[in-house]
Design an enzyme around this catalytic site. Structure first.
Site: not given
Length: 513
Positions: A242, A261, A266
């Site tokens: 990101e 997170d 993911h």
């Protein structure tokens, strides 16, 4: 002649020789946290686009639940504005939106208010009478995680979640717990009211087209699966990068960090899909069984040796100067929360023995990119002069999840001319140009699957707990020796030097998406 076979993954039926999407039963979706950001940005636009493409049944209804002072007319106006702002299809079709709005209502209440659940039950009964929803319910938890057990308990105590006419399902957003113990406690609380078959733990990454296409590339193409193993694959890199910072989420991120997170959900989801064995069929539990086997086969992690953590300092991203993590709002000036994680994992099974998997995620990296890259071993013998192959790179298959969904395969080709010289070139596939349609948002696919009762792309109880167990191992090791060198990478770079060294010691390098 053999009959066509349909599966829960595709949820298709045959009609007049064509394969058409199955329409869900009429139902009510109850969205807890209906005035929040997730509802506005994702859920309501997803429902509108499903209606636009005629995937929603007649009578489909939505009850928004929140403790925000809004009239029903004000709530409908807010949702109309959200669709105008965030829908992937523009301009908004007024008639289609009106069909959604006609089934939209609002119940204001605190999530622990017993009387409020009485009002909710009355509204559900009204929907059944007036819109023919027949007791079918989806309870969507779009709230902060601390409200999950409260809402579940109240749904059970009020009788709203009881079996009877119609089906009942519950959708729970991540984070599903913050460690193994809390995930187990949440599972126990949920199972006091709902069975595991009623629970849909959502990870929006599994709804992305390219993530699903990994399964198609592997199991629908005879050229890939035979070489998708240790004999031909040198290593696999999985990246979720990101370029943004924490975006005013300092309070949350200080308690989560990149490990909880992104890594725990993911990255490990992408790992399990890339590494799983071929399922016998695409029934939900068959697919999820194979994913869990991957997580159970991960070699015990040597954290000090194979896991790197980092935190970004001030730097430049996209030509703009940005602050370091410790300068962000609601972040401690001495914070040791990680914004970057890289790990070297090994899978102890016949397919992947001795084949490393390199996983990484980070904030404030040079670009936004999520991908799975399979790098193949070099050809055993190259019958060309050294000068002909000096610019040759290994074959790499890259599955791009975002932002440019598609795939590319690096292959060797001869440069035109009288001299034999080879160069690596790309064979590219882009969703937009190949199908001339825009990929649906992940929430559209996942919401529809829930309405259809297909949990294939949702995480199962044992899958979530196994992933938390792996994350807890890393967190425990870090707790014994807190990071002393943060920040250790500048914003706008690809992470700490130690992450590069993690691959360099194996004679490999990170890709630059």
């Amino acid at each position: 002649m053999a009959q066509a076979v349909t599966t829960p993954l595709t949820q298709n039926v045959l009609r007049e020789g064509l394969i058409l999407p199955r329409t869900p039963d009429p139902a009510v979706m109850v969205i807890f946290g209906a005035s929040g950001d997730l509802t506005a940005r994702k859920l309501m636009p997803a429902l509108y686009n499903l209606a636009l493409n005629r995937y929603l049944p007649s009578g489909f209804s939505v009850i928004g639940v929140a403790d925000t002072a809004l009239s029903e007319a004000e709530y409908k106006a807010n949702m109309a504005e959200a669709v105008r702002k965030f829908s992937r299809t523009q301009p908004v079709d007024h008639a289609v939106w009106q069909s959604v709005a006609d089934g939209l209502s609002y119940v204001r209440m605190p999530f622990d208010d017993a009387d409020g659940y009485g009002r909710l039950a009355a509204e559900l009964e009204r929907m059944d009478r007036e819109r023919g929803t027949n007791g079918n319910r989806v309870f969507y938890f779009a709230t902060a995680p601390q409200f999950f057990p409260v809402i579940v308990e109240r749904l059970g105590a009020s009788g709203i979640a009881r079996a009877g006419q119609g089906w009942k399902r519950v959708v729970i957003e991540k984070p599903f717990g913050h460690d193994l113990k809390s995930a187990q406690a949440l599972n126990q609380a949920i199972h006091a009211v709902f069975t595991e078959q009623q629970v849909y733990r959502i990870d929006h990454y599994l709804g992305k087209e390219t993530v699903q296409n990994v399964l198609v590339f592997r199991f629908a193409n005879g050229i890939f699966e035979p070489i998708w193993n240790r004999r031909y694959v040198d290593h696999i890199q999985i990246t979720v990068a990101e370029d943004i910072g924490i975006e005013r989420r300092g309070k949350y991120y200080e308690t989560a960090g990149a490990l909880r997170d992104i890594f725990q959900n993911h990255l490990l989801q992408l790992l399990s899909i890339a590494a799983m064995e071929a399922p016998a069929n695409f029934d939900a539990d068959t697919v999820r069984d194979e994913k869990v086997k991957v997580l159970k086969s991960i070699h015990p992690i040597e954290v000090a040796k194979d896991v790197i953590r980092g935190q970004y300092g001030p730097g430049w991203v996209g030509g703009q100067q940005v602050p370091g993590y410790r300068q962000e709002q609601n972040v401690s000036p001495a914070s040791t929360t990680e914004t970057y994680v890289a790990a070297r994992l090994r899978i102890d099974n016949w397919r992947w023995a001795e084949t490393p998997f390199y996983l990484r995620t980070g904030k404030r990296l040079p670009s936004r990119a999520s991908e799975i890259a399979i790098q193949f071993k070099n050809a055993p013998h190259l019958p060309f002069a050294r000068t002909a192959i000096q610019d040759l790179a290994p074959n790499v298959l890259v599955m791009r999840i975002q932002p440019h969904e598609g795939a590319s395969l690096k292959i060797a080709a001869k440069i035109p001319g009288p001299v034999m010289r080879l160069r690596t070139v790309n064979m590219d596939f882009f969703y937009g140009s190949s199908f001339l349609i825009e990929s649906p948002d992940a929430y559209e696919r996942l919401v529809l699957d829930c309405l259809l009762g297909d949990p294939t792309l949702f995480a199962r109880e044992d899958e979530v707990e196994r992933a938390w167990g792996l994350a807890d191992t890393i967190e425990k090791s870090w707790g014994m020796q807190p990071a002393a060198d943060f920040p250790n990478y500048a914003a706008g770079t690809w992470g700490p030097e130690a992450a590069d060294a993690l691959l360099e010691r194996d004679g490999r390098r990170w890709r630059r998406p």
